[in-house]
Structures are given as C-alpha cells and as structure tokens.
Write a protein that holds these residues in place. Sequence first.
Motif, short mmCIF file in Angstrom:
data_model
loop_
_atom_site.label_atom_id
_atom_site.label_comp_id
_atom_site.label_asym_id
_atom_site.label_seq_id
_atom_site.Cartn_x
_atom_site.Cartn_y
_atom_site.Cartn_z
N ILE A 188 8.88 33.95 -27.63
CA ILE A 188 8.70 32.55 -28.06
C ILE A 188 9.34 31.62 -27.04
O ILE A 188 8.74 30.65 -26.59
CB ILE A 188 9.31 32.34 -29.46
CG1 ILE A 188 8.50 33.17 -30.46
CG2 ILE A 188 9.30 30.89 -29.83
CD1 ILE A 188 9.09 33.17 -31.85
N GLY A 189 10.57 31.99 -26.67
CA GLY A 189 11.25 31.18 -25.66
C GLY A 189 10.45 31.14 -24.37
O GLY A 189 10.30 30.09 -23.74
N GLN A 190 9.91 32.29 -24.02
CA GLN A 190 9.13 32.36 -22.79
C GLN A 190 7.92 31.42 -22.87
O GLN A 190 7.60 30.69 -21.94
CB GLN A 190 8.65 33.80 -22.58
CG GLN A 190 8.01 34.04 -21.24
CD GLN A 190 9.04 34.16 -20.12
OE1 GLN A 190 9.92 34.99 -20.17
NE2 GLN A 190 8.92 33.31 -19.13
N ASN A 191 7.27 31.42 -24.04
CA ASN A 191 6.12 30.54 -24.22
C ASN A 191 6.52 29.09 -24.10
O ASN A 191 5.80 28.29 -23.50
CB ASN A 191 5.52 30.78 -25.60
CG ASN A 191 4.27 31.61 -25.50
OD1 ASN A 191 3.71 31.74 -24.41
ND2 ASN A 191 3.85 32.17 -26.60
N VAL A 192 7.64 28.74 -24.70
CA VAL A 192 8.10 27.35 -24.59
C VAL A 192 8.29 27.01 -23.12
O VAL A 192 7.86 25.97 -22.64
CB VAL A 192 9.41 27.15 -25.37
CG1 VAL A 192 9.98 25.77 -25.07
CG2 VAL A 192 9.16 27.31 -26.84
N TRP A 193 8.90 27.94 -22.42
CA TRP A 193 9.14 27.67 -21.00
C TRP A 193 7.82 27.50 -20.26
O TRP A 193 7.65 26.56 -19.48
CB TRP A 193 9.96 28.80 -20.38
CG TRP A 193 9.97 28.71 -18.89
CD1 TRP A 193 9.36 29.54 -18.02
CD2 TRP A 193 10.59 27.69 -18.10
NE1 TRP A 193 9.55 29.13 -16.73
CE2 TRP A 193 10.31 27.99 -16.74
CE3 TRP A 193 11.35 26.56 -18.39
CZ2 TRP A 193 10.76 27.20 -15.70
CZ3 TRP A 193 11.79 25.77 -17.34
CH2 TRP A 193 11.49 26.10 -16.02
N TYR A 194 6.87 28.40 -20.51
CA TYR A 194 5.56 28.26 -19.86
C TYR A 194 4.96 26.90 -20.19
O TYR A 194 4.38 26.22 -19.33
CB TYR A 194 4.61 29.35 -20.33
CG TYR A 194 4.92 30.73 -19.80
CD1 TYR A 194 5.64 30.89 -18.62
CD2 TYR A 194 4.47 31.87 -20.46
CE1 TYR A 194 5.93 32.15 -18.14
CE2 TYR A 194 4.75 33.14 -19.97
CZ TYR A 194 5.49 33.28 -18.81
OH TYR A 194 5.77 34.52 -18.34
N GLY A 195 5.10 26.53 -21.45
CA GLY A 195 4.55 25.24 -21.86
C GLY A 195 5.23 24.09 -21.14
O GLY A 195 4.57 23.18 -20.64
N VAL A 196 6.55 24.16 -21.08
CA VAL A 196 7.28 23.09 -20.39
C VAL A 196 6.86 23.04 -18.93
O VAL A 196 6.65 21.97 -18.36
CB VAL A 196 8.80 23.32 -20.51
CG1 VAL A 196 9.56 22.43 -19.56
CG2 VAL A 196 9.23 23.08 -21.95
N SER A 197 6.69 24.21 -18.35
CA SER A 197 6.37 24.20 -16.94
C SER A 197 4.94 23.71 -16.71
O SER A 197 4.69 22.94 -15.79
CB SER A 197 6.64 25.58 -16.34
OG SER A 197 5.46 26.21 -15.99
N LEU A 198 4.03 24.10 -17.59
CA LEU A 198 2.67 23.54 -17.49
C LEU A 198 2.73 22.03 -17.72
O LEU A 198 2.09 21.24 -17.00
CB LEU A 198 1.74 24.20 -18.51
CG LEU A 198 0.34 23.61 -18.63
CD1 LEU A 198 -0.40 23.73 -17.31
CD2 LEU A 198 -0.46 24.31 -19.72
N GLY A 199 3.52 21.65 -18.72
CA GLY A 199 3.67 20.23 -19.01
C GLY A 199 4.21 19.46 -17.83
O GLY A 199 3.77 18.35 -17.55
N SER A 200 5.14 20.06 -17.12
CA SER A 200 5.71 19.33 -15.98
C SER A 200 4.68 19.16 -14.88
O SER A 200 4.68 18.14 -14.18
CB SER A 200 6.95 20.05 -15.47
OG SER A 200 6.58 21.23 -14.82
N VAL A 201 3.81 20.14 -14.73
CA VAL A 201 2.73 19.98 -13.75
C VAL A 201 1.81 18.84 -14.17
O VAL A 201 1.45 17.96 -13.38
CB VAL A 201 1.94 21.29 -13.59
CG1 VAL A 201 0.70 21.06 -12.77
CG2 VAL A 201 2.80 22.35 -12.96
N LEU A 202 1.47 18.83 -15.47
CA LEU A 202 0.62 17.74 -15.98
C LEU A 202 1.33 16.41 -15.79
O LEU A 202 0.72 15.41 -15.40
CB LEU A 202 0.33 17.96 -17.46
CG LEU A 202 -0.59 19.13 -17.79
CD1 LEU A 202 -0.68 19.32 -19.29
CD2 LEU A 202 -1.97 18.91 -17.21
#
Lengths: 233, 406, 408, 537, 251
Positions: D241-255
């Motif tokens: 779950i934490g990993q997913n949040v991180w992936y999301g944050v990192s995708l979000g930062s690209v966006l």
Amino acid sequence: MTTLTVTDLDLHYGAAQALKKVSITAQPNKITSVLGRNGVGKSSLLRAITGTHPITNGIITLAERDLKRSAPYARARMGIGYVPQGREIFPLLTVKENLLTGYAPLKPKDRSIPETIFELFPVLKSMLGRRGGDLSGGQQQQLAIGRALVTRPSLLVLDEPTEGIQPSIIKDIGRALQFLRDEMGMTILLVEQYLDFCRELSDHIYVMDRGEIMHEGPASDLDDPNVKRHLMV
Amino acid sequence: MITAKIFEKLGVKAIWVVAILLALAIAVPMSNLLLPVGHPLRVPNYLVPLMGQYLTYATLALALDLVWGYCGILSLGHGAFFALGGYAMGMYLMRQIGTRGVYSNAVLPDFMVFLGWRELPWYWQGFDMFWFAAIMMAFVPGLLAFIFGWFAFRSRVTGVYLSIITQALTYALMLAFFRNDMGFGGNNGLTDFRDILGAPIPAATTRASLFAASAILLALCFILCSLIVRSKLGKVMVAVRDAESRTRFIGYRVENVKLFAFTVSAVMAGLAGALYVPQVGIINPGEFAPANSIEVVIWTAVGGRGTLVGPIIGAIVVNAAKSYFTGTFADLWLFILGGMFVFVTLFMPKGIVGIFTSTWSALQQRRASASAEKGVDTEPPTPPAQKPQPRQSNDAPDGAKPSPAE
Amino acid sequence: QDEGPIKVGILHSLSGTMAISETTLRDVMLMLIEQQNEAGGILGRQIEPVVVDIASDWPLAAELARRLIEVDEVDAVFGCWTSVCRKSVLPVFEELNSLLFYPVQYEGEESQRNVFYTGASPNQQAIPAVDYLMEEEGVERWVLAGTDYVYPQTTNLILEQYLLDAGVAEDDIMINYTPFGHSDWQTIVSDIVAFGSEGPKTAVVSTINGDANVPFYRELANQGVAAEDIPVVAFSVGEEELSGFDTAPLVGHLAAWNYFMSVETPENEEFIAAWHDYIGSEDRVTNDPMEAHYIGFNMWVEAVEAAGTTDADAVIDAIVGVQVPNLTGGIAEMLPNHHITKPVLIGEIQDDGQFFVVWETEDLVPGDAWSDFLPESAVLEADWTDPINCGNYNTETETCGGSEAVAE
Amino acid sequence: MGSLNRFGRPFLALIFIALAALAAPSAKAQSVAEIVPQMYDASLGDLRDAVAALVATGEDAALPILQALGAGNLYEADNGGIFIQTGRNQYEDALTGAEADLDVTGDLSTIRINNSLRRDIAAAVGSLTLMSENPATRRAAAAQMFSTADPANIELLDQALAEEDNPGVRTVMEQARAAAMLRADISEEDFAAAVAVIAARGDRQALGILNANLANASEAERVNIEAGISRINQSLQLWGIGQNVWYGVSLGSVLLLAAIGLAITFGVMGVINMAHGEMVMIGAYVTFFVQEIIRTTNPGLFDYSLAIAIPMAFAVTGLIGIAIERGIIRWLYGRPLETLLATWGLSLIIQQGVRTIFGATNREVGNPSWMSGAFELGGLAITWNRMWIVVFALVVFALLLLVLNKTPLGLQMRAVTQNRRMASAMGIRTPWVDAMTFGLGSGVAGLAGVALSQIDNVSPNLGQSYIIDSFMVVVFGGVGNLWGTLVGALTLGVANKFLEPYAGAVLAKILILVLIILFIQRRPRGLFALKGRAVEA
Amino acid sequence: MVDTLRDGSLLYLDGVSVTFDGFRALNSLSLVVQRDELQAIIGPNGAGKTTMMDIITGKTRPDTGEVFFEGGIDLTKKDETEIANLGIGRKFQKPTVFGSHTVWDNIELSLKKPRGVFASWFYTRDSADTDRITAILDTVRLTHRKHEFAANLSHGQKQWLEIGMLLAQDPKLLLVDEPVAGMTDSETEETSKLLKEISKHHSVVVVEHDMSFVRDLDCRVTCLAEGAVLAQGSLEHVSSDPLVIERYLGR
Ligand SMILES: Nc1ncnc2c1ncn2[C@@H]1O[C@H](COP(=O)(O)OP(=O)(O)OP(=O)(O)O)[C@@H](O)[C@H]1O
Ligand SMILES: Nc1ncnc2c1ncn2[C@@H]1O[C@H](COP(=O)(O)OP(=O)(O)OP(=O)(O)O)[C@@H](O)[C@H]1O
Ligand SMILES: [Mg+2]
Ligand SMILES: [Mg+2]
C-alpha cells in the motif's frame, strides 16, 4: 504645475465618432467638472485622457508634456489617477491587494497606503482580506477611489465617483476632494451626474452634448437655462 | 406557401449556399461519370471521394459552429460524435462483408475470428440491417450527447471546464475503442469494406452517390442550422453565450437550450461521420483522438466562427491545404499549415469569412457616408468594426451579423 | 510511354507519433533509390522517388496512397509501419492494382495479392524467441507484456497457445496490456518483479510498442531488473529505440529480430557505410525494418528486370521466387504467400546500444501468413501462384475463401 | 595481485575444490596462462568452458580476468592478445599486465558474453570474493550466493561465517547459507531453521526462494514454508500500500511538473496554450544539448549536467516564451479562444522545427549517477530518479507559489490578467508583465522538460503526450489556483496507481477520465473552486 | 396570524440569514411586499440590499429563513429560471445586457412569451409584439439606437436598456437595484414617474441611494443595515431616525 489641456480631441469607436473637437483645461487647485446626459461622451473623454482608449485626433498635454504616444501606465507614472465608471475592481484580488496595485508607479520609498483612505472609507479597513469582487457595489466604488489615491496622483480623474454610494459617504468624498484640492494642490477632473454635488464642489464646469463641448463656465452656470437644456431629457 | 415562408426564414445567404451545394451534388458526379477520362472538366476519380470527405468534415465543422459559435460551448470532443456515427456505419459495412472475409465466417468479422471470439456481441446485433444502422448513426451520438449534456449543463459546467471534460470524453472513448476487448477491432478499427446497400464501394457510381449524399447532408444541415440560428432560439443561444446567468434571470432554461443545440449538433456530426467512413474506407479509434477534435475547432476558427458558412469554408480550405501540402511538401507542410493558423489569427481575426464581411461592410459604409453625413446617430446598423466585448463571457462574440428585426 | 523515370512512392509518417520510427525508412528508401540510379536505374530508366507524409493519420494514408497511384502514377509503393496504416491503404492497392512493400514485423493473418510483407510474421520472430528462452535460459514463467493493440494481442494469443501446448501452466502466464505511449511503468515493473519472485525462472516477452519502450526500459534499469534474473525479450525494440538512453544497466536483455546492425557480414558493413555516408552521421544506427526495405527494394528491382516491365500484374507474377541476399549473410526469397524467408536472430543488449547475437536459427525460416497456432487460420494457406492464386486458401475445403471466390 | 583475501592459499584451494562441482568436467587442469589465449575468437560455448577452466585453475590471476569478462571489460586484440580495460583507452595484458600498444596488437574488441555465462561468472566471482577484505564486497558476494542458492556453497559459507565479524554481512551470509541449505538434503529441524531465517528477511527475493522450494518439499516442510510465505506476504501487502502511494505521488509529481507551467499561462493568464507541451519538449532538448556538450568536452561534469541544464532550460524556454508573447499572444488579449488557434499553429511549427534540426528519432539523455538505481526504505523500493523528481516538483511549486503570492510581480501578474486595461491605468507596465508571465510559465515548462528527459523519450513528440494530462490537471484542480494544481496532480496520480493493479493500465486511465468528468459535475469549477460573487458573472 | 400576513402578501421574507465565509450579510431579515405596492429600500453600502435580491431571485440560497411568493410558493426551492417565470423580474446593480445583440433584440428576448426551446424556435413576431417593443424603446429613450449592439452603449444607456428589459418581461414583482445611478436629474425624475406608473398594477421594490429620487417615489421606505431592518415607514419617519442618520445619511 500639473495643468491638463485637451485640444481638439476626436475619438471613434469603430466607425462611430464619440468625441468631436473637444477642448478642455483642468487647472491645479481646481475641481473641473464635465456634465452631460447619458451617452454624450463624458466617459470617452476620460478614457482618452487616461489613455485607455486611443484617440483619432487632437492633443493632450499634462504639465506641458504631450501624452499622445504614452501608454496608460506611462500616464499613471506621470501622475494621473483614474477612478473609472463601473468600478473595475480586480475581482479576485483582496481589498488589500487591490490597493497595493497602486504601488506600481511609485518609488520604493513612497510605497505605503495613506491613512486618509481608511479615514474616508472605514469599511475598507475591516475588509482588507476580502476579495474585491465580493464587495457590494458601493464598497467597490469606495475601493476604486481609494485605489486611485494610493498612486499619489497629481491629476485625479473621477468618472461618476458617487454612483451607488450611500449619502453620508458622498458627503465625505466631497470633503475629501476639497481637501485634496486645497491642501494637496491636486488637479481634479470630475464627471458627475449628481448636480448638487457638482454645484457644491466645482470651480469650473464643461457641459457636453453629442460628443461636443456646448458650454464652459463657473459652477454657478448650472442654473443657467441654456445649460439646463443640455441636461434635460 | 410553406416553402416561401421557409425561404424567408432562411435568408438569402443560406439559399445561395444550399443552391451551390445542390449544384455540386449534381455537377460533380455527372462530370466524373459522363465525361471521358482526360476531359479538362472531368473531376478525376480520386478527387470524388476526397471532396466527399471534405464535405463531411464541413458538416462536422458546421455542427461544431452551432454549439461553439452560437451557444458558446467550446466542445473539444466533437470528433467523438463523428467517430461514433462512423463506427455505426462501419459496423453495418462489416456485416455486409458476409462470407467474403478471409475466414469465410458469415457472421463474425475477421478480426473477431482471429482473436478467438465465438459469437457476435449483443451490441453488434441488428447492424446487418441498414435501417437499423442508419438510426444508430444518429441515435448513438445523439444519445451520448444528450446524456452527457444533461448532466453537464444541469450541473452548470461551463467554459474551459466543459471544454476539458468533452476532451476527457473523447479521450476516454479513444482508449476504450483501442482496446481489442471492446469488440470494435482495436486500433486497426474496421476496414476492408465491400458493399454499401448492395453497391460495391470502389465503383465509380457508388463514390459519386456518396459524394452527392454528403453534399445533400451538408445542405440539409445548413438549412437546419440556419433555421435555428435565425430564429428567436438562435438569439437565445447567443444570449446564453454572452451572459448565461442573465438569460436565466429572464426566464429561459439555459440548460435546455444548450442541450438542444448540443444534441442536434452531435446528431449532425454522427451522420457526417457515417458518410465519411465509406469514402475513406476505414474507421479506427484515431478518430477519437483529442487532436482531431481540436482540429475541428481550428477549421471553424479559420473559416470564421459563428457564421455557419465560415466553418464550411474553413474545413474545406484547411483540409485541402493539408492534402495538398502533405503530398507535395512532405517536410515543410507543418510549417506551412502552422504558419497559416498563426497568420489567420493575427491578421484575420474573424476568419476567412470575416474578410468578406468586413470588405462588404466597408463598401456599404462608403456608400452610406457618401449619401448622407449624419453624425453619431447614423441610422443604418453597420456592424461595428470593433467587436463588442461583453466582460463576463470569455467567449468573444463576433460574426452573427445581426439581422435587424423589422 | 516507357520514356521518363520510373516513379516509386514512399508512404511513411514524417510527422506525428510514428515519425520517430518511419522517418528513417524514408531516408533509407531515398538512399537505395539513389544507389540504384547510380548503378544505371532499372530497365535503363532512372527511378524517381515521390515522398509524401502520412502524418500518423491513417485515413490520410489511404488518401495519399490513392493520390500516389492515381495522380503521381507510381509503379510501386514502399511504406507504412503500423498495421492500421497497412489495413487502411490495402483496399486502395487492391482497387487500383498497384504494389505495396511493407517492411515491418506484424501480426500475420493476412496475405494480399498487391502487398509484399518483407518484415517478420510471428513465426519468424516470436516463436523462435520463446523457444530460445525455454531452452537456453530454462524459463518456466512468462509475462506477456504488450501495448493494447492488434499486433501484441495477436502475437500474445499465438504465444499463449504455443506455451500452453508446450506444457506451461496457465498460472505461469501473466498477460498485461498498457495504452499507447504509456510512460509510467512503476506499477507494472514492480508487478513483473513480484511475478518473477514466485520461484521458477521468469522472462518477459515484450510487445510494447514505440514511444513506451524508453520509459519502460528506464524503469527496468532503475528498479534493477537484471537480465540474469528476469530477462526481457522484445520484438519491437531495435537499435533505433535503444539510441534514446543509456543501455549500460540493461545489458543482457534480449530482442528477437531478423537483422541486427552488429552482424558482421560484408553486405552489412557496406550497407552501414553507405548509410552513414548518405545520412552524414556516423552515429546513426541501422535496424531491421531498414533491412526489410533493402530486401524489398532489391526484390522489386529484380522482378521488374525479369518481367521487363513495371506493370503490376507482370511484377506480381515475376517476383515470387526472386532471391536476393539479405544483410546477414543469407538469401531472402519471395514466397508464393508474399512473405519472405528470414533468419531469426536473438540478440542481447550491449552497453553501446547494440545487440550481440547470442543465437540464430540454422536455416532461414519461411514467413507464414496464417498462424498454425490459431484454430481458424491453421487450415488456411496463401499462395499467389497458379493454380491456387489465393490469399486464404482453405486446405480442408480446398476452396479459396473470401471475396476472390466471388470476384473470380 | 597481492593478497587476494584474508586467508590466503589454503582457503583458496578449498574454494576451488568446492567449485569443481560447478565447473564443467574438463579433462585435465590447465593454467590460466594456457586458458586465456583460448578465449580469443571463442564461441559462447568455448567461453563457457574457458570460464569453468579458469575457475578450476585455482590461480589468483583468474579472478580479475573473470571480473573483467563479466563486466564486459575483457578485450581481444586482432593479434590474438587478451586485454583488460583499466581506464578510458587504457588496456593491459590479461596475463602480463603490460600496457597494450595498439600498433602491435591491432584493434581491440570486447569479448561478448550472454546471460547464462554472466550468471556463471557472477556465481564464481561471488565465491571468490566471499573472503575479500572489503565488507561491501563480501556482502555483495553473499548476496550473490543467496540468489544462486547452490548447496555446493554451504561449506564455503560456513567457513566465511566463522570468520565474519560484521553483523550486517553476517546476516546476509546466514541467509545465503539458509537458501543453499534448503536445496540440500538436510534434517527437518535444519530445514525449519533455514525457512525461518529466510522468512525473517521478508522481501520478494526471500519469497522467491521459498516459493521455489515449495514444489519439491516434503509434506511437513511444506507447512513450514507456507507459514513463512504467508508471513512475508502479509508484510509485503502492507508495504504494497505504501509502495502504491509512493508510485502515485511520483506519478502525481510528474503530472504536477508537466501542468504547473500551464497553471500560469493558462490558469493565470487565460491563454489556451497548446504550445505548452512544446516548451516542455524544448526543455528536454536543452538537457540533451547540455549533455551532448559535456560528453564531448568534459565527461567528468556529466553528473552535474542536470544542474547546468536546469537554469539553461529555464532561460531558453523562458526567452522563447517571451518571444511568443511579444510576437503573437499580445495581439490576442481579449480573444482568449483565438490563442488556441495561434498556439496550435505554433506547436506544429515548433515540433517540425525540432524534427528538422534534431531529427525525428529519440535523442539520448542519460541519467547522472545520482539519478540512477534505487534504495530501500523499509519495505519500499524507491528509485532515485523518481525521488528527485518529486523533490524537484515540490521545490518548483513552492518557488512559484512564492513568486505569485509574495512578490510585486506576482501581484501585478494577477492584476493584469484580471483587468488589463485597469491595471495599465494603475501604472502597471502591462506589456512587461505579460511578457514576464508568459516567459515564467514557459520557463517552468522548460524545467519540467529537464525532469521528464530523465524518465521519458526525448523526441519531438514528447510534449504532445503530456499536454492533455496537463490541461486535465489544471482544470481538475481549479483554474487559477496553484494549490489546486498541486492537489489535483497528486490526487490523479494516486488514484491512478490504486486503480491500476485492479483494472489494468488501460482501464485505469479510462476510469480516471470518467472520474474527472463525474467530479466536474459535482464541482463545476474544479477541486479548489473560487467561490463568491467575484467569479459568478 | 403570521400566516395571514404571508398569504396576503406578494413577497414574504422571514428570518432570512446568509453567511459568506463567516461574514453575515443578512441577519434574520424579514420583509413583506404587498401586491401593487411600491417600496423603496435604502441602507448603507454593504447592508445586504443586493444580497436580498439575490435571495429572492434564486441566485443565492439562504442559510435559514423563509421566502414565499404569492403566499404559498417557496422560492428557496426554486431556481432562477423558475423564479423568473413565476413573475419576478430584476434589474441588476451593475448593468448586464447581451452585448452582441442589438438593443431591439435585447428587448425582444425579454418579452413575456413562452420560454421553451421549441416555442422560441418557432416564434414569429406579430405586430402586437412589435408595437410593444417600440413602445418600450420609446419609454427608455433608446429608439434611435435600436440597431446598435448593446455592448456599444454608454453606461447610462445600458442602465436604461436594463430597465427596458425589465419592462418587457412584464413581471408581477419588479426588483430594481439602483436604477438612477448615473442618470441626470431630469432622467431621475422620469424614472420615478415611470416606476410609480408601473406600481399601479405591479409590485415594485426599488433600491436607491438617491434621496431625492426616493422622495419622489413617495412610498414606504425600508432602511436596512447590517443585514436587518433598521427602520421602516414613510421617508420622513425613516430619515429622522437618529440611527439612520448616523449610519446612512450622515450629517
Ligand atoms: N459572495 C460573497 N462573499 C463574501 N461577501 C459577500 C458576498 N456577497 C456579498 N458579500 C458581502 O455582503 C455584504 C452585503 O452586500 P450587498 O451587495 O448585498 O450590499 P448592498 O446593500 O447591495 O450594498 P450597496 O449599496 O453597496 O450595493 C457586503 O459587505 C458584501 O461584501
Ligand atoms: N465600447 C464602445 N464601443 C462602441 N461605442 C461605444 C463604446 N463605448 C461607448 N460608446 C458610445 O460612445 C458614446 C459615448 O459614450 P460614453 O460612455 O462616453 O458616454 P457617457 O457620456 O459617459 O455616458 P453615461 O453618462 O451613460 O456614462 C455613446 O453613444 C456610446 O454608445
Ligand atoms: Mg460614462
Ligand atoms: Mg447593492
């Protein structure tokens, strides 16, 4: 001294001519008023002076400097403060920020908001954090006047400043204009429909009709039937 | 004398446009079919479907103009309706292939066979019948527009927010149609069409008929749009564009006005798409690409928004330019086309049509001022050279030469 | 009429999403034509290329194909990269009876009289690659990752069937699709790692297309997916794609092609030298579709010379059986099904962005139009020579399916 | 090579005995000096034999040769010599250590190996370096052995463990031993102990080892392993779950990065800026250009290439933005929709211009060393490049927020875009402010390009792939609100990453779009909607 | 008791409060407008006069309080369009007209006619409509500019056009926000005559700051302050209230 002279001014909106050979002079230490019915070209004249609408012909000088080629911001830097008709508040800026926009033409050391503004319009002080666009119509009008004063103008141009303002504050505005004229030596050009207000304040009046100056004279001329004719329906 | 009344409602300009379109519908096929090859006046074979294609684009642009130019709804997803109409036609054409597909399967299109589908999905049922497919060409885009518009307009989504969700709509549809699992042929789309209504598609007569059909569809849509725009409803639409909330306070149901325009527009776009497909021979999800929809906006702007004729001219000019330049200046055409767009914006703010109207009004004016010197209150309503700029709308209105009420 | 140059159409995307791959093919065609002209042209006539830009817009491709044939009157067209491009121009070539040489590996399931498929069909690329991984690397678990469109879907369908036939359990196959131009691979790469950590040796068979590859490989590198642990074999990643990033962390991942720039043969060296010379840069790479154009063009030249005319029907008859050398030391032959024979090479990515050939088929593999691993097409055969003369001949019913049966 | 390890010869001999099992059954022992020349022009099969033979020699000299071969640093010369690369254009003879003289040797070319050989070499090198003096090397060797899990290594590991005093390295060695034990024929208690050791490790690799042993374990052992597996799975799930949040944050930062420039040109100025993507693309090309110059002139600076590219990209795209504003946009104020047409045209021109200058193909932009690889944070695997991009995005965001809200320029920007004429009448130099605002937005887009060059293609199409997402983010967040853009980008990123595992990447994307459409129905002016009279006309 | 008051009234507000971001713009405001009544509302800037109109016309929803029209119709449950069609018309403080329509079309669009999509589409203007539009244009003195785009009018002319649009709607209740702002004295007089005329058959609520205008109207005056009624009655009564003088009229 900041005398404003306008000579033989023509102004068009597309094909329609709104001003025809208009000439006026506004002196320092005087309140000069322009009167006329709706749509005769009063606001157009002020737009020409502030540079917010291009002119077709004529000469505008402020303190003997030709303004013809100057952009509005350059004129503001020469000391023209403008209170437009319809308020033209920056709707998404807070009241404070609206006032701060007046810093633009000022030298850094002059950058402060004069206390007199809040004395004149106490409501602004209590609403500094509110967005300009949320204010009531009259409050916006007060803000518009306050905003123009922040720039420390030497020529103050007001387009129907009392519109939508409650009577007590109209009286305050009148007193304030007198103060600015008498104590600060400001040149004031006023467009007004509210005759009583005009009569009381003005030193000199111009009456317009259909884009032309029809009459010029002291404020007392307002009761002249010839002048009245131009103001009747 | 209903026709006379309709003529009157249409106005002279529209009658001209319709007449020209109908003349084209007759002249081009005749010239192509009857004149001998090599005759200078003969429209060559390859131009017939190409011109037909332009006319369907023009219909699409016209449809967009109805919502954008008049109603202020900048749809960045109109390509979706076009493509849906196209898919409906494509499905019909696929079913017409019958056993002539490579796997000789009477029911399943080839792509389904080799992807291992066993039976025809439910949503493909009925598309073997033209009448059903024809209804779907209008119904599916119309329904989508209706549902989408129902929610969006009721929720008062306006301006860029609306534009972007229309873009999201077409983008989502593109991704969905790219999926092979959707059963629409994935990214290859639908191709390899044989017959339409029993006539072989490559035949010259079929091509000519399709061209004529495109011209007639455009003419009909133009009539419809003119009737709407010139009516009081058209004025309400412009009012909505200029000051939506003000219109509400007068008592108009803004959402209904928008919904009507949007749905009608989507139906027109769908029908245009349906005629487009047999003329190009393929429909694939690329038609849903957001860039395609943006291009439609651009044709409309180039031609002149809010003029009805403008979008037609714009669509034809831009696409003809694109056809010509991609074939002739393969390396430079983007510079040319891009430069053209910049040029038009800077120097022809009202599009191509604007040039005509402003020269026309300048002429009129010269005549008027020659005859009488009147002053500020000149009576004849010359459209101002400067566009009025209502403050509250981010959509500068132009064109729509006011038809003074008298 | 035989005076003047022979015209050849070049139908590639020079702008839009596919320009990245196809521009090079335009250039290589221009080079080949220039070389041929220097060698005296064909039939004593010069060749004149006609270049158009289909702008990654498939209806436009059909429109421009029509224009090339009808207006410019070209005698053959070399072009297209994507399947949808081919599908959209195909009816045009059929209707106007012209020739298209299609240089890219594709999903198969097609054979058309006017089209010559000089790229690989699945049996010339995918199946041998899987064989290699199974035999040489002992792979038991498979990730089939692809872009969600027809080529990967079909290829994966074929591979899945092939793997199941080879005794791989269904649980040991993971299939994953991504949209075009997918750029955020974090989740998928970590899924692959997770799938790979479940024990037996795992490999990824990638049919990821185009632009999506660079971010995919970058993510692989950053998450430290080493080739020794989980090798990735790709069918769409060539030298051109690798030139976009630093391949050092990816050494050992694989690609299956019919040509690699690193193959050392005199033909290839000559070709590369000519290419560098033509394009004016030593840094530019060559790749498989370029070789396909090279073969296709030479075949067309041979066929035209043999037929003595550029007439489409004559060339179609003459070209079957034509043999020209390929760039990897073998001979490419045009088969009756309009596909060609090719060697299959498996290469490992090196840190200089080149491939090191670690395996190759002993014999040339004939291209198969109809896969033997799909039930419906296993019975189909393509043969454009008499007496069959059909693109989809059903060997069971001994009839030619589809339109030809009706038309003829 | 002096002392290879801490234990000297006797120990080495032991290793070689152990390794003999691994080595191919070569007829008779050869010396390194005999084997190396055979590697010239050898087939992969021959090389494999050579590697086995080298291991079997038991000579010190074998290790560097094996290491070089594994790393691709072993070269063969035209004259048959074998060389090890020691530096840029520096080679020494594998046997004599003599500097290579290219005039004598002829051209040098790498000896290529394949994956299975690479694996063999890694295993061999792992064993050979288990006793290295450097703890990091020992640890790496142990880790290598863990993944090889070869019972033949058990004895070796026992030896090493006896000497090992570094607790970190010890753990890894114990784990490696346990992994090897599982494959060996051992008692049930030993088996259980080994499973426990591995389960305690708790990562994917451990899971892999346990899973691999599941198939050929006895009934009792299976229970053990399954317990271990479920324990690992549980913790992995939490970390997942934490990993997913991180992936999301990192995708979000690209966006966020992609959108934030647009939040200025579109959000603040109201210009429908279709050329925004092209500014991002130019930023990426500036990075390429900077790296290209560094590569040819001063490769040592490569790690600083991004630090150099950031101001360069900002300046270049900012200036281009100013030029665009002065040349085109300024004629279009008051007709915002027309900006769509003009900037679309511009984007076509810029794309084709870049294609003409730099070619249509991808250009190579490398990751500096500090942007490569990953690190572990608990059970999270975080890649450095993503991590720096998140940091970069937040820094850019904070700076922009500061400029917009705390500087006179920011105030003037907002005033000008809200009422250009009145702003001018207030004395604000609107042309200058306009140019600066558009330049700032474009410059920030260029910054995004620098970051995106680290994860995506650098091609003329780069911008196109982000433009739609950027508009979505800005609108979703609420036009004209920078915070909205931040929250919008992160929300979309995280939502996407939570949907992806269930729906797949394609459906996830579609769902996100549908969610945006539905969301806008609920909040027709975006997430951070401006309210009040000011906005409702 | 209360109910009879409500039932007999045209417009009935009771205990209406509204808060914007913590700022209380209306504070339990109660107000009744009878049928065919002319009522003037005065009050300091920011007293909540415009906000009150916003609430009546459905632009703003009250936090608490009741708003009833014609006794039984709960306006808080209706949207702007429904309220407009019930017969409540409004002139805005800041003139808003349809800039790209001509003056004529602005009036025509406002004419009291079926508002449906198809009704509008198939509408044809008959001579009665033409007469009515002409008459309104005369009243607002814009006949000579009837073909001009509304965007090209001066500020005062837009005010007049708004009044014209309001007249064209022929509503039961007219809410007129600062109608004479920017008008000359003689126009102001004309306007007061006009409103008095209208109020013979309609209810009119006028907000103004111009005291001489309010005097001319000669009607019941309500003074609002800080969102509540401060004083009510004849102008003399209200203007002699010391609180009104302090807060509003000034000395
Ligand atoms: N959306 C809003 N957000 C915040 N404050 C608001 C909002 N709408 C109104 N207000 C505040 O509510 C108060 C009442 O405003 P309103 O416009 O009703 O005053 P008014 O009586 O019409 O004044 P005026 O005579 O100046 O027109 C004002 O102080 C105004 O600032
Ligand atoms: N933006 C515009 N475009 C076209 N014509 C305009 C524009 N603004 C004003 N006019 C016309 O110019 C003339 C003069 O307008 P102006 O605004 O100067 O009048 P005014 O004397 O200020 O009137 P008011 O008292 O109503 O404010 C009017 O006839 C008006 O219709
Ligand atoms: Mg005025
Ligand atoms: Mg008010």
